[in-house]
Design a protein around this motif. Structure first.
Motif, PDB file in Angstrom:
ATOM      1  N   THR A 151       0.756  -1.286   0.143  1.00 24.31           N
ATOM      2  CA  THR A 151       0.047  -0.028   0.121  1.00 24.31           C
ATOM      3  C   THR A 151       0.895   1.092  -0.289  1.00 24.31           C
ATOM      4  OG1 THR A 151       0.138  -0.205   2.514  1.00 24.31           O
ATOM      5  CG2 THR A 151      -2.178  -0.981   0.948  1.00 24.31           C
ATOM      6  N   SER A 152       0.677   1.847  -0.565  1.00 28.83           N
ATOM      7  CA  SER A 152       1.071   3.930  -0.812  1.00 28.83           C
ATOM      8  C   SER A 152       0.657   4.947  -0.371  1.00 28.83           C
ATOM      9  CB  SER A 152       0.999   4.275  -2.352  1.00 28.83           C
ATOM     10  OG  SER A 152       1.971   5.597  -2.415  1.00 28.83           O
ATOM     11  N   HIS A 153       1.475   5.718   0.969  1.00 26.80           N
ATOM     12  CA  HIS A 153       0.479   6.430   2.093  1.00 26.80           C
ATOM     13  C   HIS A 153       1.925   7.352   1.505  1.00 26.80           C
ATOM     14  CE1 HIS A 153      -1.273   2.920   3.654  1.00 26.80           C
ATOM     15  NE2 HIS A 153      -0.623   2.383   3.380  1.00 26.80           N
ATOM     16  N   GLN A 154       1.339   8.754   2.330  1.00 24.31           N
ATOM     17  CA  GLN A 154       1.943  10.441   2.191  1.00 24.31           C
ATOM     18  C   GLN A 154       2.527  10.177   3.731  1.00 24.31           C
ATOM     19  OE1 GLN A 154       1.344  10.596  -1.020  1.00 24.31           O
ATOM     20  NE2 GLN A 154       2.112  12.848  -0.399  1.00 24.31           N
ATOM     21  N   VAL A 155       3.219  10.192   3.822  1.00 28.63           N
ATOM     22  CA  VAL A 155       4.630  10.855   5.251  1.00 28.63           C
ATOM     23  C   VAL A 155       4.828  12.151   5.403  1.00 28.63           C
ATOM     24  CG1 VAL A 155       5.972   9.783   6.538  1.00 28.63           C
ATOM     25  CG2 VAL A 155       5.209   8.101   4.774  1.00 28.63           C
ATOM     26  N   ALA A 156       4.322  12.667   6.590  1.00 28.95           N
ATOM     27  CA  ALA A 156       5.426  14.054   6.596  1.00 28.95           C
ATOM     28  C   ALA A 156       5.482  14.226   8.366  1.00 28.95           C
ATOM     29  CB  ALA A 156       4.609  14.891   6.610  1.00 28.95           C
ATOM     30  N   CYS A 157       6.575  14.866   8.356  1.00 27.41           N
ATOM     31  CA  CYS A 157       6.825  15.078   9.771  1.00 27.41           C
ATOM     32  C   CYS A 157       6.048  15.959  10.747  1.00 27.41           C
ATOM     33  CB  CYS A 157       7.966  16.378  10.330  1.00 27.41           C
ATOM     34  SG  CYS A 157       8.675  17.161   8.812  1.00 27.41           S
ATOM     35  N   HIS A 158       6.103  16.868  12.005  1.00 26.51           N
ATOM     36  CA  HIS A 158       4.962  17.986  12.365  1.00 26.51           C
ATOM     37  C   HIS A 158       5.058  18.542  11.219  1.00 26.51           C
ATOM     38  CE1 HIS A 158       3.656  20.271  15.561  1.00 26.51           C
ATOM     39  NE2 HIS A 158       3.045  18.468  15.438  1.00 26.51           N
ATOM     40  N   CYS A 159       5.754  19.738  11.424  1.00 25.76           N
ATOM     41  CA  CYS A 159       5.772  21.035  10.458  1.00 25.76           C
ATOM     42  C   CYS A 159       5.087  20.770   9.024  1.00 25.76           C
ATOM     43  CB  CYS A 159       6.817  22.262  10.983  1.00 25.76           C
ATOM     44  SG  CYS A 159       8.890  21.144  10.026  1.00 25.76           S
ATOM     45  N   GLY A 160       5.649  19.594   8.518  1.00 26.00           N
ATOM     46  CA  GLY A 160       5.118  19.058   6.958  1.00 26.00           C
ATOM     47  C   GLY A 160       6.758  19.819   5.785  1.00 26.00           C
ATOM     48  N   THR A 161       7.713  20.200   6.503  1.00 26.76           N
ATOM     49  CA  THR A 161       8.481  20.067   5.921  1.00 26.76           C
ATOM     50  C   THR A 161       9.391  19.275   5.317  1.00 26.76           C
ATOM     51  OG1 THR A 161       9.153  22.325   7.271  1.00 26.76           O
ATOM     52  CG2 THR A 161      11.139  21.181   5.762  1.00 26.76           C
ATOM     53  N   VAL A 162       9.039  17.968   5.582  1.00 23.47           N
ATOM     54  CA  VAL A 162       9.730  16.607   4.803  1.00 23.47           C
ATOM     55  C   VAL A 162       8.076  15.935   4.872  1.00 23.47           C
ATOM     56  CG1 VAL A 162      10.793  14.643   5.670  1.00 23.47           C
ATOM     57  CG2 VAL A 162      11.943  16.523   6.856  1.00 23.47           C
ATOM     58  N   GLN A 163       8.082  15.377   3.667  1.00 20.93           N
ATOM     59  CA  GLN A 163       7.368  14.758   3.025  1.00 20.93           C
ATOM     60  C   GLN A 163       8.046  13.269   2.214  1.00 20.93           C
ATOM     61  OE1 GLN A 163       4.181  17.074   1.179  1.00 20.93           O
ATOM     62  NE2 GLN A 163       4.458  18.860   2.819  1.00 20.93           N
ATOM     63  N   LEU A 164       7.036  12.276   2.008  1.00 20.15           N
ATOM     64  CA  LEU A 164       7.360  11.587   1.575  1.00 20.15           C
ATOM     65  C   LEU A 164       6.255   9.847   1.311  1.00 20.15           C
ATOM     66  CD1 LEU A 164       8.940  10.810   4.218  1.00 20.15           C
ATOM     67  CD2 LEU A 164      10.684  10.115   2.983  1.00 20.15           C
ATOM     68  N   ARG A 165       6.370   9.747   0.080  1.00 20.28           N
ATOM     69  CA  ARG A 165       5.386   8.370  -0.536  1.00 20.28           C
ATOM     70  C   ARG A 165       5.941   6.978  -0.366  1.00 20.28           C
ATOM     71  NH1 ARG A 165       4.231  10.377  -5.423  1.00 20.28           N
ATOM     72  NH2 ARG A 165       2.963  11.934  -4.758  1.00 20.28           N
TER      73      ARG A 165
END
Length: 141
Positions: free
Chosen positions: A6-20
Motif C-alpha cells: 500500500t502507498s501512503h503520504q508521510v510527513a513530519c510534524h511541521c510538514g517540511t519533510v514529505q515522502l510517499r
C-alpha cells in the motif's frame, strides 16, 4: 489495519519533510524495538523497501543519527525534530517508517504491537529475530 503493498503520504510534524512510501506488508509489519535507542524514541515502525520511498519535499531538511555499529541510519526533520524513517540494521535494504507520520494513521490505531528484541539484535544473535513482548493499547472511551 491491513493491506499489502500500500502507498501512503508521510510527513513530519511541521510538514517540511514529505515522502510517499509503499509499505511491503501494509500495516502487518508494525512493530517496536527494545534496543536502547528505540526504547527512548518509542515509535511504531512499518516496513518499506529502499526503492519504496519517494522524497516529495524537504529531503535536505533531514538530519541523520547513527550509533553503535553505525549500520542503522535514523532520519529526523531539522525543524520539528520528528523521526520520519530509518534504514534498518537487521535489513539495510529496508526502511522502517514512523506510523505516526503516515497521513491518517495513529500509533493508537494498533491494539497490539509486537516488540522485537533489539537488545539481542538479530545481527548479533545469529540472524534470528525474537519477539521480546507485546505493547497493548486499550482505549477507555
Amino acid at each position: 489495519m491491513t493491506g499489502i503493498e500500500t502507498s501512503h503520504q508521510v510527513a513530519c510534524h511541521c510538514g517540511t519533510v514529505q515522502l510517499r512510501v509503499t509499505l511491503t506488508e501494509g500495516f502487518a509489519s508494525a512493530r517496536r524495538c527494545s534496543c536502547s535507542y528505540c526504547r527512548m524514541r518509542g515509535a511504531i515502525a512499518v516496513s518499506a523497501r529502499i526503492e519504496g520511498i519517494e522524497f516529495l519535499a524537504g529531503q535536505d531538511n533531514l538530519t541523520l543519527y547513527q550509533f553503535n555499529t553505525g549500520t542503522a541510519k535514523h532520519w529526523f526533520c531539522k525543524t520539528c525534530g520528528i523521526y520520519t524513517h530509518h534504514q534498518r540494521r537487521s535489513n539495510p535494504q529496508e526502511f522502517g517508517v514512523n506510523v505516526a507520520c503516515i497521513e491518517g494513521v495513529s500509533p493508537f490505531d494498533f491494539a497490539e504491537v509486537p516488540v522485537m528484541d533489539g537488545v539481542a539484535h538479530p545481527s548479533d544473535a545469529g540472524g534470528r529475530s525474537r519477539i521480546a513482548g507485546v505493547l497493548r493499547f486499550e482505549a477507555l472511551d
